[in-house]
Scaffold this motif. Sequence first.
Motif, short mmCIF file in Angstrom:
data_model
loop_
_atom_site.label_atom_id
_atom_site.label_comp_id
_atom_site.label_asym_id
_atom_site.label_seq_id
_atom_site.Cartn_x
_atom_site.Cartn_y
_atom_site.Cartn_z
N SER A 163 0.83 -1.21 0.00
CA SER A 163 0.00 0.00 0.00
C SER A 163 0.86 1.25 0.00
O SER A 163 0.62 2.20 -0.76
CB SER A 163 -0.92 0.00 1.22
OG SER A 163 -1.83 -1.09 1.18
N PHE A 164 1.88 1.27 0.85
CA PHE A 164 2.77 2.42 0.91
C PHE A 164 3.50 2.65 -0.41
O PHE A 164 3.61 3.78 -0.89
CB PHE A 164 3.79 2.24 2.04
CG PHE A 164 3.41 2.92 3.31
CD1 PHE A 164 3.24 4.29 3.36
CD2 PHE A 164 3.21 2.18 4.47
CE1 PHE A 164 2.88 4.93 4.54
CE2 PHE A 164 2.85 2.81 5.65
CZ PHE A 164 2.68 4.18 5.69
N LEU A 165 3.99 1.57 -1.00
CA LEU A 165 4.74 1.70 -2.25
C LEU A 165 3.87 2.31 -3.35
O LEU A 165 4.33 3.16 -4.13
CB LEU A 165 5.27 0.34 -2.69
CG LEU A 165 6.48 -0.19 -1.90
CD1 LEU A 165 6.84 -1.60 -2.36
CD2 LEU A 165 7.68 0.74 -2.07
N GLN A 166 2.62 1.91 -3.43
CA GLN A 166 1.75 2.45 -4.46
C GLN A 166 1.44 3.93 -4.22
O GLN A 166 1.46 4.74 -5.16
CB GLN A 166 0.45 1.63 -4.51
CG GLN A 166 0.66 0.20 -5.01
CD GLN A 166 -0.61 -0.60 -4.99
OE1 GLN A 166 -1.46 -0.47 -5.87
NE2 GLN A 166 -0.77 -1.45 -3.97
N LEU A 167 1.15 4.27 -2.98
CA LEU A 167 0.87 5.67 -2.68
C LEU A 167 2.11 6.54 -2.92
O LEU A 167 2.01 7.64 -3.49
CB LEU A 167 0.41 5.81 -1.22
CG LEU A 167 -0.95 5.19 -0.90
CD1 LEU A 167 -1.24 5.30 0.59
CD2 LEU A 167 -2.07 5.88 -1.68
N VAL A 168 3.27 6.06 -2.52
CA VAL A 168 4.51 6.81 -2.73
C VAL A 168 4.81 6.95 -4.22
O VAL A 168 5.29 7.99 -4.68
CB VAL A 168 5.68 6.13 -1.99
CG1 VAL A 168 7.01 6.76 -2.40
CG2 VAL A 168 5.50 6.26 -0.49
N ALA A 169 4.51 5.90 -4.99
CA ALA A 169 4.76 5.96 -6.43
C ALA A 169 3.94 7.07 -7.09
O ALA A 169 4.45 7.85 -7.91
CB ALA A 169 4.44 4.61 -7.08
N PHE A 170 2.66 7.17 -6.73
CA PHE A 170 1.82 8.22 -7.31
C PHE A 170 2.24 9.60 -6.80
O PHE A 170 2.20 10.58 -7.54
CB PHE A 170 0.35 7.96 -6.99
CG PHE A 170 -0.31 7.03 -7.95
CD1 PHE A 170 -0.96 7.50 -9.08
CD2 PHE A 170 -0.26 5.66 -7.76
CE1 PHE A 170 -1.56 6.65 -9.99
CE2 PHE A 170 -0.85 4.78 -8.66
CZ PHE A 170 -1.51 5.27 -9.78
N LEU A 171 2.65 9.67 -5.54
CA LEU A 171 3.13 10.95 -5.01
C LEU A 171 4.38 11.40 -5.75
O LEU A 171 4.52 12.57 -6.12
CB LEU A 171 3.40 10.82 -3.51
CG LEU A 171 3.81 12.10 -2.78
CD1 LEU A 171 3.18 12.15 -1.40
CD2 LEU A 171 5.33 12.20 -2.66
N LEU A 172 5.31 10.48 -5.98
CA LEU A 172 6.54 10.83 -6.70
C LEU A 172 6.25 11.22 -8.14
O LEU A 172 6.93 12.08 -8.70
CB LEU A 172 7.53 9.65 -6.66
CG LEU A 172 8.16 9.36 -5.30
CD1 LEU A 172 9.07 8.14 -5.39
CD2 LEU A 172 8.93 10.57 -4.80
N ALA A 173 5.25 10.58 -8.74
CA ALA A 173 4.87 10.99 -10.10
C ALA A 173 4.41 12.44 -10.11
O ALA A 173 4.76 13.22 -11.01
CB ALA A 173 3.75 10.07 -10.62
N GLY A 174 3.64 12.83 -9.08
CA GLY A 174 3.22 14.21 -8.98
C GLY A 174 4.39 15.15 -8.76
O GLY A 174 4.45 16.25 -9.34
#
Length: 409
Positions: A163-174
């Motif tokens: 869950s953390f990895l997915q949320l962090v991935a989208f945050l980093l994309a932003g």
Amino acid sequence: MAWPGDTFEGMQAVRRSATGDPGVITDVGMGIAAAGLIAIAAWGSPRLIGATAIAGPSWLLALLPLLVGAPLVLRRRAPLLMWLAIWAGIALLSLLADNSLRGLAFMFVLFAAAYSLGAHATLPRAVAGLVLTAPVVAVISHRGELGLAFAQGHGGQSGVALSFLQLVAFLLAGVLVRARGQAVSMAARSAALQRQAEQATAVERARIAREMHDIVAHHLSVIVLQAAGARASGRPAEATLEKIENSARQALGETRRLLGVLRDPDEGTGFAPQPGIGDLDALAASVQAAGLPVNLVISGDRAPLPAAVNVSVYRIVQEALTNALKHAGPARADVAIGCAAEAVTIEVTDDGTGEPGQPAAVGGHGLAGMRERAAVFGGELTAGPRPGGGYAVRARLPLGDGHPSGALS
């Protein structure tokens, strides 16, 4: 010292105000879409969006679209508040009833929120938002209630990590999109400033050339009159004087034709005397009357100064005092002119609290113009904030025949 619009947020705000803020429509649309998906998951057929039925009191289900979906409306204006509000709603839902928060509705909301947090919040705020909600994410993921794509069906530590990895991935994309936007905006701003500096330099060069034209034309006129007078007196070497007169007349005509095109239509065409060091007292008095006290000190012998240097000294002081008057705020200015055999030095300082380094208003020449004037004579000009507060402009104009090649080309 920052100019208006220096920051990415400032440039975005200027752009939004000029275009009517089209991002509002996007944000409202995303908020409505998210609230609709959450409403379907809460009240409609969850199978339509691949979610399991949401349990809980009716009042909570009624408020759920507003608590979890609607905050996306704030994704651009208050991204951190949006992020915290969404997770507060999810925490409340998990606390009051055991639910499996799966399916398109929750994935859309959380992935969009994570991306928006990275794209529209500063990096420290984005990290702070992730840290503040980490306990909620960890607890819900550990219980296997949060099903974010690859984390579905996983509980315990693996579920938390996925869950953390997915949320962090989208945050980093932003964050990457934000950084790219900043780079593009700063490149555009740098190009605009470069064009502005080039325009200011061109304008000042034209102004210097017009002043040079007036000075040269004046001296040629004197030559013509002296030669004509000598020839009329019947003195010897009449043929030589006649050649001097004819050559001077031709040079004067060519000067007028070649450089006269640089003169603005509204400017006079006569040979009005150009301002010089002798006019600085009147300049200081006019600036003081406008609200900036000026202390003027001139040392050395000003008599042998070339006319072009005399004009440039006046113009540099005039521009420096004008900038101080516009941008220094409540202040006083000191002007020191030193006339020596090898050079003229200029120092204009103020003790203001404003930002005198800002560009002059439209139509002004600013620092670029002053530097161009110094460069014409092979001199240098420096300008910047003073250590104890205020601003300083210092210039040195060498007194010699040479100047950098192409200074007026």
